[in-house]
Motif scaffolding. Structure first.
Motif, PDB file in Angstrom:
ATOM      1  N   VAL A  90       1.907  10.092 -20.329  1.00 59.42           N
ATOM      2  CA  VAL A  90       1.915   8.648 -20.596  1.00 59.42           C
ATOM      3  C   VAL A  90       1.995   7.878 -19.284  1.00 59.42           C
ATOM      4  O   VAL A  90       1.255   6.909 -19.062  1.00 59.42           O
ATOM      5  N   ALA A  91       2.873   8.306 -18.387  1.00 60.36           N
ATOM      6  CA  ALA A  91       3.006   7.641 -17.090  1.00 60.36           C
ATOM      7  C   ALA A  91       1.706   7.734 -16.302  1.00 60.36           C
ATOM      8  O   ALA A  91       1.270   6.761 -15.660  1.00 60.36           O
ATOM      9  N   GLU A  92       1.057   8.894 -16.320  1.00 61.85           N
ATOM     10  CA  GLU A  92      -0.215   9.051 -15.606  1.00 61.85           C
ATOM     11  C   GLU A  92      -1.289   8.124 -16.182  1.00 61.85           C
ATOM     12  O   GLU A  92      -2.034   7.473 -15.439  1.00 61.85           O
ATOM     13  N   ASN A  93      -1.386   8.080 -17.508  1.00 59.85           N
ATOM     14  CA  ASN A  93      -2.395   7.225 -18.138  1.00 59.85           C
ATOM     15  C   ASN A  93      -2.227   5.770 -17.737  1.00 59.85           C
ATOM     16  O   ASN A  93      -3.202   5.080 -17.405  1.00 59.85           O
ATOM     17  N   PHE A  94      -0.993   5.285 -17.767  1.00 56.37           N
ATOM     18  CA  PHE A  94      -0.783   3.858 -17.524  1.00 56.37           C
ATOM     19  C   PHE A  94      -0.732   3.530 -16.041  1.00 56.37           C
ATOM     20  O   PHE A  94      -1.061   2.400 -15.645  1.00 56.37           O
ATOM     21  N   ARG A  95      -0.404   4.493 -15.204  1.00 56.39           N
ATOM     22  CA  ARG A  95      -0.577   4.265 -13.769  1.00 56.39           C
ATOM     23  C   ARG A  95      -2.065   4.245 -13.409  1.00 56.39           C
ATOM     24  O   ARG A  95      -2.490   3.504 -12.522  1.00 56.39           O
ATOM     25  N   ALA A  99      -3.850   1.096 -11.690  1.00 55.41           N
ATOM     26  CA  ALA A  99      -4.637   1.208 -10.462  1.00 55.41           C
ATOM     27  C   ALA A  99      -6.031   0.609 -10.654  1.00 55.41           C
ATOM     28  O   ALA A  99      -6.605   0.021  -9.736  1.00 55.41           O
ATOM     29  N   LEU A 100      -6.583   0.736 -11.860  1.00 54.64           N
ATOM     30  CA  LEU A 100      -7.900   0.182 -12.153  1.00 54.64           C
ATOM     31  C   LEU A 100      -7.861  -1.331 -12.317  1.00 54.64           C
ATOM     32  O   LEU A 100      -8.793  -2.035 -11.905  1.00 54.64           O
ATOM     33  N   TYR A 101      -6.765  -1.831 -12.924  1.00 55.99           N
ATOM     34  CA  TYR A 101      -6.651  -3.256 -13.237  1.00 55.99           C
ATOM     35  C   TYR A 101      -5.309  -3.777 -12.730  1.00 55.99           C
ATOM     36  O   TYR A 101      -4.377  -4.008 -13.508  1.00 55.99           O
ATOM     37  N   PRO A 102      -5.181  -3.957 -11.417  1.00 58.33           N
ATOM     38  CA  PRO A 102      -3.885  -4.280 -10.804  1.00 58.33           C
ATOM     39  C   PRO A 102      -3.267  -5.561 -11.363  1.00 58.33           C
ATOM     40  O   PRO A 102      -3.948  -6.569 -11.554  1.00 58.33           O
ATOM     41  N   VAL A 161      -0.483   6.487  -7.935  1.00 58.63           N
ATOM     42  CA  VAL A 161       0.571   5.484  -7.780  1.00 58.63           C
ATOM     43  C   VAL A 161      -0.091   4.162  -7.449  1.00 58.63           C
ATOM     44  O   VAL A 161      -0.789   4.044  -6.437  1.00 58.63           O
ATOM     45  N   SER A 162       0.092   3.172  -8.329  1.00 58.13           N
ATOM     46  CA  SER A 162      -0.552   1.875  -8.141  1.00 58.13           C
ATOM     47  C   SER A 162       0.360   0.926  -7.383  1.00 58.13           C
ATOM     48  O   SER A 162       1.585   1.043  -7.429  1.00 58.13           O
ATOM     49  N   ALA A 163      -0.249  -0.022  -6.669  1.00 58.71           N
ATOM     50  CA  ALA A 163       0.530  -1.002  -5.913  1.00 58.71           C
ATOM     51  C   ALA A 163       1.371  -1.868  -6.834  1.00 58.71           C
ATOM     52  O   ALA A 163       2.502  -2.240  -6.513  1.00 58.71           O
ATOM     53  N   THR A 164       0.842  -2.197  -8.015  1.00 57.15           N
ATOM     54  CA  THR A 164       1.570  -2.977  -9.014  1.00 57.15           C
ATOM     55  C   THR A 164       1.785  -2.097 -10.237  1.00 57.15           C
ATOM     56  O   THR A 164       0.820  -1.769 -10.935  1.00 57.15           O
TER      57      THR A 164
END
Length: 313
Positions: A90-95, A99-102, A161-164
């Motif tokens: 779940v964490a991977e999917n939403f990260r 990352a795609l839609y910051p 890991v996304s910036a936001t």
């Protein structure tokens, strides 16, 4: 619209009339694009499994598709049913989505099965056992989103890991879910449209017990409500009677002292002015300034018009 009242959309992704699953998913995209243009803050998609008239078994896939076809509206799950899944996945999917839609991704989680008993067994095995383990799953998910998760004392990270980071919310219909949201420092969405509980009491219990987390320092709430809006009261009532909801009573658009008590599922019906007045009353009553709007009508165009009227008039 009152500038202090924030409106967002919760889409159950229904198959209306004789529509196919493909058509229902196309209508979800159209709805997200329209409500973005009209100024709604969020589009959230629900998760259900093996239900004949609901089309979204995988919110993360639908949100990825919609993200590429919108520009600014926040996208979220209402909700990912965490007892079925690995917190890491779940964490991977939403990260990945973040990352795609910051700056646009909300991760709403819930604890319902989302389908029949046999469907739940086919999906993840012992669902009741998984529900009992839910606090551990929520803890693992929050630790993964905060980059402090360890498995057998070995660090494990959810990537990318996304910036936001995605913003985490708990969805529910009672004080149990409110307690989880408070304990783990997440936002809380109370599903008034499917609950007999006193929403003001449930939200109060969340705020009283809230413990700040790395991502949320103050309690944050939304209320999910059913709304049917039309140009006249008569048109709104006619739309509302086209879909049978056994045991569901309509919710008066005029403020009423009895409405604060837990009654049955509630449907707000009326003109834009009367619906806005009712929502404003609820906002004051519940101490909440944002609503997730579900519009349960039997026609896609009427659904779009209800959302348009509510925001634009």
């Amino acid at each position: 619209m009152n500038s202090q009242l924030k409106l967002s959309v919760l889409d159950l992704v229904p198959r209306l009339g004789e529509s196919s699953f493909e058509e229902a998913l196309q209508q979800a995209v159209i709805l997200a694009q329209k409500v973005e243009a009209w100024g709604y803050g969020r589009y959230w998609a629900a998760e259900h499994h093996d239900l004949e008239h609901l089309s979204c078994a995988s919110p993360e896939i639908l949100l990825s598709h919609i993200g590429a076809r919108t520009t600014s509206i926040r996208l979220g799950s209402g909700a990912v049913l965490l007892p079925h899944y690995s917190p890491l996945k779940v964490a991977e999917n939403f990260r990945m989505l973040a990352a795609l839609y910051p700056g646009r991704i909300d991760l709403g989680i819930g604890r319902a099965p989302g389908g029949s008993a046999h469907t739940s067994l086919a999906l993840s095995g012992n669902f009741l056992g998984h529900v009992a383990d839910l606090p551990q799953r929520i803890r693992a998910l929050t630790e993964l989103l905060e980059d402090r998760y360890r498995y057998e004392d070995v660090p494990v990270a959810a990537k990318p890991v996304s910036a936001t980071p995605p913003v985490m919310w708990m969805l529910g219909t009672n004080t149990k879910s409110a307690g989880y949201a408070a304990e783990f420092g997440t936002g809380y969405v109370f599903g008034q449209f499917m609950s007999d509980m006193d929403g003001a009491e449930v939200l109060h219990s969340y705020r009283e017990a809230f413990e700040p987390s790395a991502h949320l320092q103050e309690p944050c709430t939304m209320v999910a409500v059913s709304v049917v809006c039309a140009e006249t009261e008569e048109q709104a009532k006619q739309l509302a009677t086209q879909i049978p909801r056994p045991g569901q009573r309509t919710m008066p658009t005029e403020p009423s002292g009895s409405d604060s008590s837990g009654s049955s599922q509630r449907l707000i019906i009326g003109t834009p002015a009367s619906v806005r007045n009712r929502l404003q009353h609820m906002a004051e009553q519940y101490g909440c300034d944002e609503f997730l709007i579900v519009t349960p009508v039997s026609d896609y165009n009427a659904r779009l018009e209800s959302y348009r009227l509510l925001m634009e008039q």
